[in-house]
Design a protein around this motif. Structure first.
Motif, PDB file in Angstrom:
ATOM      1  N   GLY A  49      69.357 -35.504  72.831  1.00  0.00           N
ATOM      2  CA  GLY A  49      70.452 -34.749  72.219  1.00  0.00           C
ATOM      3  C   GLY A  49      70.069 -33.326  71.880  1.00  0.00           C
ATOM      4  O   GLY A  49      70.845 -32.617  71.255  1.00  0.00           O
ATOM      5  N   TYR A 246      76.584 -32.599  76.753  1.00  0.00           N
ATOM      6  CA  TYR A 246      75.917 -32.844  75.473  1.00  0.00           C
ATOM      7  C   TYR A 246      76.946 -33.113  74.365  1.00  0.00           C
ATOM      8  O   TYR A 246      76.860 -32.559  73.272  1.00  0.00           O
ATOM      9  N   ASN A 247      77.930 -33.930  74.693  1.00  0.00           N
ATOM     10  CA  ASN A 247      78.919 -34.403  73.706  1.00  0.00           C
ATOM     11  C   ASN A 247      79.633 -33.270  72.968  1.00  0.00           C
ATOM     12  O   ASN A 247      80.003 -33.421  71.804  1.00  0.00           O
ATOM     13  N   GLY A 248      79.806 -32.141  73.628  1.00  0.00           N
ATOM     14  CA  GLY A 248      80.560 -31.071  73.000  1.00  0.00           C
ATOM     15  C   GLY A 248      79.724 -30.030  72.280  1.00  0.00           C
ATOM     16  O   GLY A 248      80.254 -29.179  71.568  1.00  0.00           O
ATOM     17  N   MET A 249      78.415 -30.060  72.461  1.00  0.00           N
ATOM     18  CA  MET A 249      77.568 -29.041  71.843  1.00  0.00           C
ATOM     19  C   MET A 249      77.867 -27.660  72.444  1.00  0.00           C
ATOM     20  O   MET A 249      78.162 -27.546  73.634  1.00  0.00           O
ATOM     21  N   GLU A 253      75.878 -21.155  70.045  1.00  0.00           N
ATOM     22  CA  GLU A 253      75.951 -21.369  68.598  1.00  0.00           C
ATOM     23  C   GLU A 253      74.710 -22.115  68.093  1.00  0.00           C
ATOM     24  O   GLU A 253      74.207 -21.858  67.007  1.00  0.00           O
ATOM     25  N   THR A 254      74.209 -23.042  68.914  1.00  0.00           N
ATOM     26  CA  THR A 254      73.115 -23.904  68.473  1.00  0.00           C
ATOM     27  C   THR A 254      71.748 -23.228  68.625  1.00  0.00           C
ATOM     28  O   THR A 254      70.874 -23.391  67.783  1.00  0.00           O
TER      29      THR A 254
ATOM     30  N   VAL B  31      76.743 -33.008  67.016  1.00  0.00           N
ATOM     31  CA  VAL B  31      76.403 -31.871  67.882  1.00  0.00           C
ATOM     32  C   VAL B  31      76.544 -30.531  67.158  1.00  0.00           C
ATOM     33  O   VAL B  31      76.415 -29.474  67.763  1.00  0.00           O
ATOM     34  N   ARG B  32      76.788 -30.571  65.838  1.00  0.00           N
ATOM     35  CA  ARG B  32      76.863 -29.313  65.091  1.00  0.00           C
ATOM     36  C   ARG B  32      75.459 -28.873  64.649  1.00  0.00           C
ATOM     37  O   ARG B  32      74.618 -29.718  64.314  1.00  0.00           O
ATOM     38  N   PRO B  33      75.213 -27.569  64.664  1.00  0.00           N
ATOM     39  CA  PRO B  33      73.879 -27.085  64.260  1.00  0.00           C
ATOM     40  C   PRO B  33      73.459 -27.564  62.874  1.00  0.00           C
ATOM     41  O   PRO B  33      72.290 -27.862  62.645  1.00  0.00           O
ATOM     42  N   PHE B  36      71.918 -30.887  63.211  1.00  0.00           N
ATOM     43  CA  PHE B  36      70.582 -30.750  63.824  1.00  0.00           C
ATOM     44  C   PHE B  36      69.528 -30.400  62.788  1.00  0.00           C
ATOM     45  O   PHE B  36      68.440 -30.973  62.744  1.00  0.00           O
ATOM     46  N   LEU B 109      71.465 -18.536  60.882  1.00  0.00           N
ATOM     47  CA  LEU B 109      71.675 -17.554  61.947  1.00  0.00           C
ATOM     48  C   LEU B 109      73.092 -17.010  61.873  1.00  0.00           C
ATOM     49  O   LEU B 109      74.042 -17.785  61.745  1.00  0.00           O
TER      50      LEU B 109
END
Lengths: 429, 178
Positions: A49, A246-249, A253-254, B31-33, B36, B109
């Protein structure tokens, strides 16, 4: 290390390469393995992930290759890098992350012949179009950029013509139109020129050439300059839109300012597959340790050889930016003052046949299709690397019938000159 | 503090010195930062407390979510802010009203609020803006180099391996899980 900023030679040796944590081995081990065990299923899920840093499979990451990547990123002043099987695959993955069918690349017309083929033919089957700009006229790039342009692509020092590209001027044009500038820095290497400092957003290399430097291993690299805002438009959905893979990543942004390198890795390399072997990564990073020493000697030798050829009565012209009378001399002084590289072309009187005679009669200079080896290399582009191009394209690419290209190696300059001297003497008439 | 460029020693001291982190804007979306970062910091041994009024009372990654900083029952060492730059100001003000002041305000960020930073620094807090603690921990430990990222760290010392395969601590000093 303190917060002191290390110099280029220190980075060439140390960047990315701490001693091996498991064994203490000081030289980076060759992790010749396809796969890596997981701690547990949660760790595996985190890795798949993209939530944890770590290794899954050598097609995507490998600890030996990672050292090469970090080292090149450091030398170019980038945020991250991705090493791949060849320079060609670096270009494929770069444009794969930027392009959708119907988009176009505005590219300099003075590129390595293999790149011209890739853009003109293979990429067209993906629906990626190319528009050729005049490498020596920055305004021609501005004239060609349109709503579907997703990249401007140039070489810092063009192969084979010895043209130094006016990177800052082209970067300014690309920036004004919000298009990323991709610069192939293979011929100059970061020792001579760091394109990111002149406005490049992405830097590419064929590591096969001066970076590895020994003609023994293939490799390519994509360096993320971290400078382009992929979310500033709708034009780069791989980076700015949720990815179904990746399931909507959303990658930009990440991963912030190294998202481009991540996109090339986790979308391009994962799915298209041109992975570099750990063995080649090891050979290339070992070569890079001596890049500053080698590159300076390459340039010093090349200048001596160019000066010799410039005074030879069977040579009609020499295109080497390091010669003070050369039209590219001022740009060489601006962009790469330590040297003008080691690859250049010269014209032999007698055209195609004379060109063939010179490359055929060299004794220690090798007749082959590569550049950036310890050995001096010579080729007649019109009959080899640029053979597939039309006569018009050959001339535009600096590969006309009388053109001979030399990649000056690290032998004694006097021996290279003596070999050329007897080869030129073999030209009839 | 110059918030355009932080010395590695400043970031390292913060990541070494804090234990309890309140993560404002924590998401349950995997999947949100913010998810993570929560997951990563937990794996490195920090105590991470998710803050999100919409999720209050629920759990994310086994951690109870609180509606606000004031609801957190323990002292907080660091407030990590996943909100936009403007909203970060109110979060900082809330943090400065806590009975035990945090040691560090960290904005993620793209989040930067210089006025709020000055308020916090005037009270003796350290402030980091426009950075990610996951990226900085990964960078300073060298882990992030596994992904080809330029960690800007050079060392001839053997890296410290922590419990669990592929886990490294910060390169030259103790990490919170020691």
């Amino acid at each position: 290390m303190t917060d002191r900023i290390p110099g280029f030679s220190t980075l060439a040796i140390h960047a990315g390469a701490q001693p091996d944590p498991s064994t203490g081995a000081r030289t980076t081990p060759i992790y010749q393995t396809t796969s890596f065990v997981f701690d547990d299923v949660d760790h595996a899920a985190s890795l798949f992930g993209l939530q944890a840093f770590g290794n899954i499979y050598t097609r995507i990451t490998n600890p030996t290759t990672a050292v090469l990547e970090e080292r090149v990123a450091a030398l170019e002043g980038g945020t991250a890098a991705l090493a791949v099987a060849s320079g060609h695959s670096a270009q494929l993955l770069t444009f794969h992350a930027m392009m959708t069918p119907g988009d176009n690349i505005v590219a300099a017309n003075k590129l390595y012949g293999g790149s011209i083929n890739q853009l003109n033919h293979s990429f067209k089957s993906f629906g990626w179009n190319v528009k050729w700009a005049d490498a020596e006229d920055p305004q021609s790039f501005a004239d060609l950029i349109d709503d579907r342009t997703r990249a401007v692509f140039i070489e810092s020092l063009a192969n084979p013509g010895g043209v130094v590209t006016d990177m800052a001027a082209i970067a300014e044009i690309a920036k004004a139109r919000n298009v990323p500038l991709v610069v192939d820095n293979t011929m100059a290497s970061p020792y001579l020129c760091r394109p990111i400092e002149h406005g490049a957003d992405i830097v590419l290399h064929s590591l096969t050439k001066f970076m590895g430097g020994h003609g023994n291993s293939m490799g390519g690299v994509i360096v993320d300059g971290g400078s382009y805002d992929w979310s500033s438009s709708e034009n780069y959905p791989m980076l700015s839109k949720p990815r179904p893979e990746y399931n909507g990543m959303v990658l930009h942004e990440t991963f912030g300012n190294f998202a481009f390198a991540i996109a090339c890795r986790v979308l391009g390399l994962r799915d298209l597959g041109p992975a570099i072997s750990p063995m080649n990564a090891f050979m290339l990073q070992t070569g890079i340790e001596t890049l500053p020493l080698r590159m300076q000697r390459h340039c010093d030798n090349a200048l001596k050889v160019a000066e010799y050829l410039d005074g030879h009565d069977k040579v009609s012209w020499v295109s080497y930016a390091g010669l003070p009378g050369d039209p590219n001399y001022a740009k060489h002084q601006k962009y790469m003052p330590k040297g003008a590289g080691a690859v250049f072309t010269f014209g032999v009187k007698g055209g195609y046949d004379a060109g063939v005679a010179v490359v055929s009669n060299c004794e220690i200079i090798s007749h082959l299709a590569n550049i950036g080896d310890t050995r001096s290399l010579i080729i007649h582009p019109a009959s080899t690397t640029h053979r597939q191009l039309t006569d018009e394209q050959k001339t535009a690419a600096g590969a006309g019938p009388d053109v001979v290209r030399i990649s000056v190696g690290l032998e004694d300059a006097e021996d290279i000159i003596a070999d050329l001297d007897q080869a030129l003497a073999s030209i009839k008439g | 503090m110059n918030h355009d460029s932080y010395p590695d020693t400043y970031i390292r001291d913060i990541l070494d010195g804090v234990k309890t982190i309140a993560l404002v804007g924590a998401s349950a979306n995997t999947v949100r930062p913010s998810y993570f970062v929560l997951k990563y910091l937990l794996s490195k041994g920090y105590e991470v407390i998710p803050i999100n009024p919409g999720q209050a009372g629920k759990e994310i990654l086994g951690q109870t979510v609180h509606a606000s900083l004031a609801d957190v029952p323990v002292a907080i060492d660091m407030v990590d802010i996943f909100r936009n730059s403007e909203a970060a100001g109110a979060v900082v003000e809330e943090a400065l009203r806590l009975p035990t002041l945090p040691k560090v305000i960290w904005m993620q960020l793209s989040v930067r609020n210089d006025a709020a930073a000055r308020l916090a620094e005037d009270k003796g807090l350290k402030v980091v803006m426009d950075r990610c603690p996951k990226i900085e921990y990964g960078r300073l430990s060298g882990e992030i180099g596994w992904t080809g990222v330029n960690s800007r760290n050079l060392s001839a010392k053997r890296p410290v391996l922590k419990s669990g395969f592929q886990h490294r601590g910060l390169a030259t000093s103790k990490s919170p899980q020691d």
